[in-house]
Write an enzyme that holds these catalytic residues in place. Structure first.
Site, PDB file in Angstrom:
ATOM      1  N   CYS A   1     -11.683  -2.911  -8.331  1.00 53.05           N
ATOM      2  CA  CYS A   1     -10.098  -2.763  -8.376  1.00 53.05           C
ATOM      3  C   CYS A   1      -9.745  -1.989  -6.786  1.00 53.05           C
ATOM      4  O   CYS A   1      -8.742  -1.744  -6.278  1.00 53.05           O
ATOM      5  CB  CYS A   1      -9.697  -1.676  -9.441  1.00 53.05           C
ATOM      6  SG  CYS A   1     -10.211  -0.490  -9.543  1.00 53.05           S
TER       7      CYS A   1
ATOM      8  N   ASP B   1       1.088  -1.081   0.027  1.00 56.32           N
ATOM      9  CA  ASP B   1      -0.099  -0.066  -0.303  1.00 56.32           C
ATOM     10  C   ASP B   1       0.968   0.773   0.379  1.00 56.32           C
ATOM     11  O   ASP B   1       2.137   0.993   0.271  1.00 56.32           O
ATOM     12  CB  ASP B   1      -0.677  -0.232   1.605  1.00 56.32           C
ATOM     13  CG  ASP B   1      -1.756   1.228   1.061  1.00 56.32           C
ATOM     14  OD1 ASP B   1      -2.393   1.810   0.061  1.00 56.32           O
ATOM     15  OD2 ASP B   1      -1.251   1.717   2.717  1.00 56.32           O
TER      16      ASP B   1
ATOM     17  N   ASP C   1       0.044   4.858   0.596  1.00 53.95           N
ATOM     18  CA  ASP C   1       0.393   5.573   1.999  1.00 53.95           C
ATOM     19  C   ASP C   1      -0.623   5.249   3.796  1.00 53.95           C
ATOM     20  O   ASP C   1      -1.170   4.782   3.792  1.00 53.95           O
ATOM     21  CB  ASP C   1      -1.098   7.374   1.604  1.00 53.95           C
ATOM     22  CG  ASP C   1      -0.830   7.632  -0.238  1.00 53.95           C
ATOM     23  OD1 ASP C   1       0.164   7.773  -0.253  1.00 53.95           O
ATOM     24  OD2 ASP C   1      -2.191   7.605  -0.847  1.00 53.95           O
TER      25      ASP C   1
HETATM   26 ZN   LIG Z   1     -10.873   1.383  -8.957  1.00 54.55          ZN
END
Ligand SMILES: [Zn+2]
Length: 560
Positions: free
Chosen positions: A115, A28, A30
């Site tokens: 997503c 990931d 942030d």
């Molecule tokens: Zn998406």
């Protein structure tokens, strides 16, 4: 922490045999790689998290590929431009080194895309780009959405909490590390643990492997047993009556000895000296050169090790925190929280065994042993609900099971309800809400055959969850937190975890719920199961198209 190389040990330039546990680490952005500056479009505001560069370099040195998987709804909201985001990512690479792939979801929650985490789309896309599968990826992230996306793809998740991570997200996570460097330590430790430190000079004839207790226990030991089988001429399994049917389905076993062990089994019989003598004699007649005793946490291998010594077995390996004296030749230690299949693989590795290079570290069954599916199950594509369990706390509460069947069938899912011969009353009641009742009509083999043709399995923390994992069938896991999810959850298969992970029964190993009403599971809303099936991409019925959002065609990739 020293710089880590997987070539540790006495392999002296040789590549250790067997597949690596992971090919890639997904991160990931942030709050994990860099400090979280909300909707940042300014490269000058990029600040790496402490130790990030050195930690990432250790992963690169270990041969792992790296990708970033990040929700950037600031694009959809117009908070920054794609050009500004590219400048931020160039700055990230300048500070943290190159990544092999960037997967970005540019959508908002309202877009309903496949997503945006917790959906698994970014994990699928990254794995594809990196030439691997989600099951061979770890995802490191700082919030529950990251962990949910990892699990829904069948990847491993490691949470690195920050002050904004909610306590329930920490409770639910399959694994938690204090920060990014600690997460990397854990990943590299797990990878080393399943590979022998040195090659074996010999190839033993017969090895006795042992796994007592229930079907689920035997199933999660499968990878460890296959590793032993890869390095021995013949493998004999000693298991208990409740594990026999599962043992019949496992690859790598040449012969099975079924014998209840009074120091392992629940509701044990009294110790009978004649029975112990007969068992010792039977073990002697295996002519095994050595033994590997697999156990779960809080089970002792030592009583059996003594019998194996009396039976003339000279080399014995087991996990034991208790001092074994001269009962063990290889005394292995495993940190708590390690997934059970890796716990077994690491003991096999300590004894010098590893999987063949073409065998993946996942659960597997012998499909040639699966019987025909009962005709009543209907065409493939149904959802199986298995409400029962031999342990009350790990079952799905009957009222909840009934409501789940009602909600799923109303949404167009065909539901098949399964259960053992002693659970007929339960399955009859649950299936009456709109499902097909197969209660009492499936042995473990038939149950596996039924699950193999399912779109998903809805189940508590019990043996059939591991059958689904072995068959690659997604699991909606109603998981009471009495034991750690990271250790006992469905292994390397797309999963959604439901239930209160912080309930008072957490880590108690209770077999009866200590809290009236079993609230950790009974409070689950049946609609959550429907959401879970959608997250897993399991369509209702066979003929209907997969439910996808309007933006699914983006697949999350491409934007950089
Ligand atoms: Zn998406």
């Amino acid at each position: 922490m020293m710089s880590t190389s997987l070539a540790r040990g006495n392999w002296s330039g040789m590549t250790p045999p067997g597949p690596a546990l992971y090919d890639a680490v997904l991160l990931d952005r942030d709050g994990t790689l860099i400090e979280d500056v909300p909707y940042n479009g300014d490269p000058d505001k990029v600040r790496p998290m402490p130790g990030a560069r050195e930690a990432l370099d250790r992963l690169r040195a270990a041969g792992l590929r790296l990708a970033v998987v990040t929700n950037q709804s600031g694009l959809a909201r117009g908070c920054f431009t794609e050009r500004q985001m590219r400048a931020v990512h160039a700055r990230v690479e300048e500070l943290l080194g190159p990544f092999d792939d960037w997967q970005i979801c540019p959508h908002d929650d309202t877009d309903g895309c496949r997503c945006r985490k917790p959906a698994p789309g970014l994990v699928h896309a990254a794995a594809r780009t990196l030439g691997t599968t989600p099951a061979r990826c770890v995802l490191i992230g700082d919030i529950g959405r990251d962990m949910a996306a990892a699990l829904a793809a069948g990847a491993t998740g490691v949470l690195v909490p920050t002050p904004v991570t909610r306590p329930e997200e920490i409770d639910e996570a399959p694994a938690v590390a204090r920060d990014l460097p600690a997460a990397v330590d854990e990943i590299l430790r797990r990878m080393r643990a399943v590979r022998p430190a040195a090659p074996r000079a010999d190839r033993p004839g017969t090895v006795l492997v042992v796994r007592s207790d229930s079907a689920g226990d035997v199933l999660v030991t499968g990878p460890g047993i296959r590793a032993v089988a890869a390095g021995a001429d013949r493998v004999v399994l000693l298991c208990g009556p409740r594990g026999r049917a599962a043992a019949e389905l496992l690859p790598g076993i040449d012969d099975i000895i079924e014998w209840p062990l009074p120091w392992i089994d629940g509701n044990p019989p009294p110790v009978d000296p004649d029975d112990i003598h007969r068992l010792t004699h039977r073990l002697h007649r295996t002519h095994a050169d050595e033994a590997v005793i697999f156990t779960s946490y809080h089970q002792s291998p030592l009583p059996l090790a003594l019998l194996l010594r009396l039976a003339g077995i000279t080399r014995i390996a087991a996990i034991s925190d208790d001092y074994p004296g001269s009962l063990l030749d290889i005394r292995h230690h495993v940190p708590p929280g390690t997934p059970e299949p890796e716990r077994a693989l690491s003991l096999a590795a300590a004894a010098g065994y590893t999987l063949t290079p073409d065998d993946q570290p996942r659960l597997r069954l012998r499909d040639d042993r699966l019987p025909p599916v009962p005709a009543a199950a209907g065409e493939p594509g149904y959802v199986v609900l298995h409400p029962g369990s031999s342990v009350e706390t790990r079952a799905c509460p009957p009222e909840l099971a009934t409501r789940i069947v009602r909600v799923l069938s109303a949404a167009g899912y065909r539901v098949v309800v399964t259960g053992g011969p002693d659970e007929r009353e339960l399955t009859d009641r649950v299936a009456a809400a709109g499902g097909v009742d197969l209660g009492g009509r499936t042995g473990l083999g038939e149950l596996a055959a039924v699950i193999a043709r399912a779109g998903a399995l809805v189940v508590g923390n019990t043996g059939p969850a591991h059958l689904a994992a072995a068959l690659g069938v997604p699991v909606v896991s109603l998981f009471a937190p009495t034991v750690p999810f990271g250790q006992w959850g469905p292994y390397r298969v797309p999963t959604v975890r439901l239930g209160d992970a912080g309930a008072p029964c957490r880590d108690t190993r209770a077999v009866r719920c200590p809290v009236p009403g079993h609230p950790c599971l009974s409070a689950v809303e049946p609609g959550r199961v429907l959401e879970a099936l959608r997250l897993l991409g399991v369509p209702a019925g066979v003929a209907e198209p997969v439910l996808v959002g309007p933006a699914a065609a983006h697949g999350g990739g491409g934007v950089r």
